[in-house]
Write an enzyme that holds these catalytic residues in place. Structure first.
Site, PDB file in Angstrom:
ATOM      1  CB  SER A 168     102.450   4.329 -36.219  1.00 36.91           C
ATOM      2  OG  SER A 168     101.435   5.174 -36.691  1.00 36.91           O
ATOM      3  CG  HIS A 169      98.314   5.198 -34.160  1.00 37.69           C
ATOM      4  ND1 HIS A 169      98.634   5.065 -35.482  1.00 37.69           N
ATOM      5  CD2 HIS A 169      97.275   4.371 -33.935  1.00 37.69           C
ATOM      6  CE1 HIS A 169      97.799   4.209 -36.049  1.00 37.69           C
ATOM      7  NE2 HIS A 169      96.972   3.760 -35.130  1.00 37.69           N
TER       8      HIS A 169
ATOM      9  CG  ASP B  40     101.133  10.369 -39.335  1.00 37.32           C
ATOM     10  OD1 ASP B  40     100.748  10.235 -38.163  1.00 37.32           O
ATOM     11  OD2 ASP B  40     101.235   9.418 -40.139  1.00 37.32           O
ATOM     12  NE  ARG B  41      97.076   8.730 -36.118  1.00 33.18           N
ATOM     13  CZ  ARG B  41      96.288   8.387 -35.107  1.00 33.18           C
ATOM     14  NH1 ARG B  41      94.996   8.667 -35.147  1.00 33.18           N
ATOM     15  NH2 ARG B  41      96.778   7.802 -34.048  1.00 33.18           N
TER      16      ARG B  41
ATOM     17  CG  ASP C 140     100.533  10.213 -34.736  1.00 39.19           C
ATOM     18  OD1 ASP C 140     101.193  11.224 -35.045  1.00 39.19           O
ATOM     19  OD2 ASP C 140     100.380   9.243 -35.502  1.00 39.19           O
TER      20      ASP C 140
ATOM     21  CE  LYS D 141      97.798   9.359 -41.061  1.00 39.58           C
ATOM     22  NZ  LYS D 141      97.914   8.428 -42.191  1.00 39.58           N
TER      23      LYS D 141
ATOM     24  CG  ASP E 290     103.896   8.394 -37.228  1.00 36.90           C
ATOM     25  OD1 ASP E 290     102.907   8.988 -36.775  1.00 36.90           O
ATOM     26  OD2 ASP E 290     103.811   7.534 -38.118  1.00 36.90           O
TER      27      ASP E 290
END
Length: 608
Positions: free
Chosen positions: A178-179, A352-353, A348, A449, A350
């Site tokens: 992820s982030h 999604d942000r 980010d 998201k 993955d």
């Protein structure tokens, strides 16, 4: 008069309900949709792992039955035993007359019209149509449970949600940092998404965790070495009656196809590569979204190739922290401050942000970002077709979206932190657009998201309004007022001290005399209107989430929020959110840090 609280469902009851809902949503868009035919009942039962006989269906769908609702479906599942996989394998083998691993239409028809409870030709056709997902005229085990992987093993989280929904998969597994920091010594996690494409609810993840504690062994197939670079299906012999299929798909194609149906790509192409195009700078931060940005924004929409940077995914994210904020995306911020680019964005790890910037480094707060998209939803063709069913934000996110919802007379939902709460509302047809203060924005096109979606939404608004990011943002504040928002994270705090602080706050805030108290800071006076520990009752399934954070809400909509998390061996994290509303046109353009320090409701002086 007080009434006793209803008894809380057991963990087993909650897990059963989650399984019922997952099966139901694999067939219907919402748990509020009724079952309208025997065929739909059959399909829903099959999604729940049942293998209903003709007599079983007739027992629940009589000549007098016109519809069944979700509660009826749950009651049926209580009575019907789950079908074991071995039973399904034996059934397939009996119908597979020439033992080629496939069941043709003629083989299925012969089996169902000549054995046991005989079906009509029409019923056989209906079953075959539902089961033959790829429409190749035959049924195979792969159509029940084959594996779909993104090319080279890389797929963004939004794309995973998209593909799950497109191929009607039972779920998806995401291996992600992820982030968080990546690489061999970095953070890493396994995430499971259900058939709706959204994150698995707690009922499912809790059950997985309980099962994991009882595992004694697991089996692997060391000889199964799929070529992750080769698009297409690869067949492997495993210990089942039918070979195992691994399907490698282009990681961008399905996602890009979805975006074409949401946005006006012709208008976006004119904006990015037309005669009067704008210059953009997009930083993928060496996360998975790089190939998506290159293929969609650069190749298809015509933005120059050098407008997208750090687009090669790397296991360690190039040695950087792929978090799209002013600290970790400092290179992008400094580049934008040079004035060469009209629009900038970072993503980010993955995908999604996102973070949005304007010319000269003008920063768009994520709480404001979702509010602007909501206020300009008519700039996006998808919303022109579907309308906006409702808006939602996580509780700590500023009230900027509330101001838009009130002005446009739209339903606004305030949920706990966690995208799964939004997904529940979307599945029920109550929500179209949502966001959270931690740089996440999305809509009901998927159940995650979506960073690139948010960026294309902003570019669509720029194309429609013919204004800069800063001009759009300032016009928005003039119309709706401005929520000056800031967040402070205090990490690795002593857990005992953190818990004591929260208890002391509760004691002060829950005193009956606290509501109505007036506090002053700078030139503003704040009056307490609400003081509570946020609890959320899901309007779809009635589930309750308590103790989500202490809230002081003032009469003008300003807020102070305290959230405590991570009270483990590494210490606790205390998050302080400050949301100060301002509608004075002379004050809305101040720097948020200056404004929240000068008029900071967390530094209130009572009695002034």
């Amino acid at each position: 008069m007080s009434f006793p609280e209803s008894p809380r469902p057991s963990e087993e009851e909650e897990a059963f309900y989650v399984q019922c809902r997952a099966a139901y949503l694999a067939v219907f868009k919402s748990s509020l949709t009724n079952i309208a035919s025997k065929q739909q009942l059959c399909r829903a039962l099959q999604q729940a792992g049942r293998n209903p006989a003709h007599a079983t269906l007739n027992k629940y769908w009589t000549p007098r039955t016109s519809k069944l609702n979700f509660d009826d479906f749950c009651e049926i599942l209580k009575n019907e035993k789950k079908t074991e996989e071995s039973e399904l394998m034996r059934a397939f083998k009996k119908m597979d007359l020439n033992s080629d691993g496939f069941v043709s239409h003629s083989e299925l028809e012969k089996a169902l019209t000549t054995r046991g409870e005989k079906m009509t030709t029409e019923e056989v056709n209906a079953i075959f149509s539902l089961a033959d997902i790829n429409k190749d005229g035959k049924l195979d085990y792969a159509e029940i449970g084959h594996l779909v992987i993104g090319q080279n093993g890389i797929m963004s989280t939004p794309a995973v949600s998209c593909v799950i929904r497109k191929v009607k998969a039972v779920g998806g597994i995401i291996l992600t940092a992820s982030h968080n920091p990546g690489g061999p010594n970095g953070d890493f996690g396994i995430k499971y998404n259900i058939s709706s494409g959204g994150p698995a609810p707690e009922g499912i993840t809790d059950k997985i965790f309980e099962i994991s504690k009882t595992l004694q062994e697991y089996q692997i197939c060391p000889e199964l070495k799929a070529d992750l670079a080769k698009i297409g299906k690869q067949i492997f012999e495993v210990d089942t009656f039918k070979p195992f299929t691994v399907e490698i798909v282009d990681c961008v194609d399905a996602y890009a196809e979805m975006l074409r149906e949401i946005f006006n790509f012709a208008a976006l192409k004119e904006l990015l590569s037309g005669a009067n195009h704008i210059n953009v700078r997009l930083d993928a931060m060496h996360g998975v979204v790089g190939p998506y940005v290159k293929k969609i924004v650069c190749e298809e929409l015509g933005s120059p190739s050098n407008s997208a940077v750090n687009c090669v995914p790397q296991e360690d994210f190039g040695g950087h922290h792929p978090d799209p904020n002013l600290t970790y995306a400092a290179d992008l911020v400094n580049t934008m401050k040079g004035g060469e680019y009209e629009f900038g964005a970072a993503f980010d790890g993955d995908g999604d942000r996102n973070m949005v910037l304007g010319k000269n480094g003008f920063f768009v707060n994520p709480s404001d970002s979702v509010a602007v998209i909501a206020a300009n939803f008519t700039s996006i063709p998808y919303f022109q077709k579907t309308g906006v069913k409702g808006l939602a934000r996580s509780m700590p996110t500023s009230g900027a979206l509330d101001n838009v919802a009130k002005a446009l007379q739209m339903q606004l939902y305030e949920t706990p932190t966690g995208w799964k709460f939004f997904g529940n509302l979307m599945d029920a047809g109550k929500l179209s657009l949502c966001g959270e203060e931690s740089f996440g924005t999305g809509s009901d096109h998927i159940r995650e998201k979506d960073g690139l979606w948010a960026v294309l939404a902003w570019l669509s608004i720029l194309a429609a309004r013919k204004q800069s990011v800063e001009e759009i943002m300032k016009d928005h504040w003039q119309k709706f007022g401005r929520n000056f928002f800031t967040r402070y994270d205090y990490e690795e705090v002593d857990s005992d001290a953190a818990n004591k602080m929260i208890k002391d706050l509760e004691t002060a805030m829950f005193d009956p005399s606290f509501v109505g108290k007036k506090f002053s800071s700078g030139d503003k006076t704040y009056e307490v209107a609400v003081s509570d520990n946020f609890a959320y009752t899901d309007p779809v399934d009635g589930s309750v989430s308590k103790n989500q954070g202490l809230r002081m809400i003032f009469s003008d909509g300003s807020r102070i929020i305290f959230r405590l998390s991570g009270t483990g061996s590494a210490g606790a994290t205390i998050r302080l959110y400050i949301d100060s509303y301002e509608k004075d046109p002379q004050k809305i353009y101040q720097d948020p840090q200056v404004r929240t320090i000068g008029n900071n409701p967390s530094q209130l002086d009572p009695g002034k």
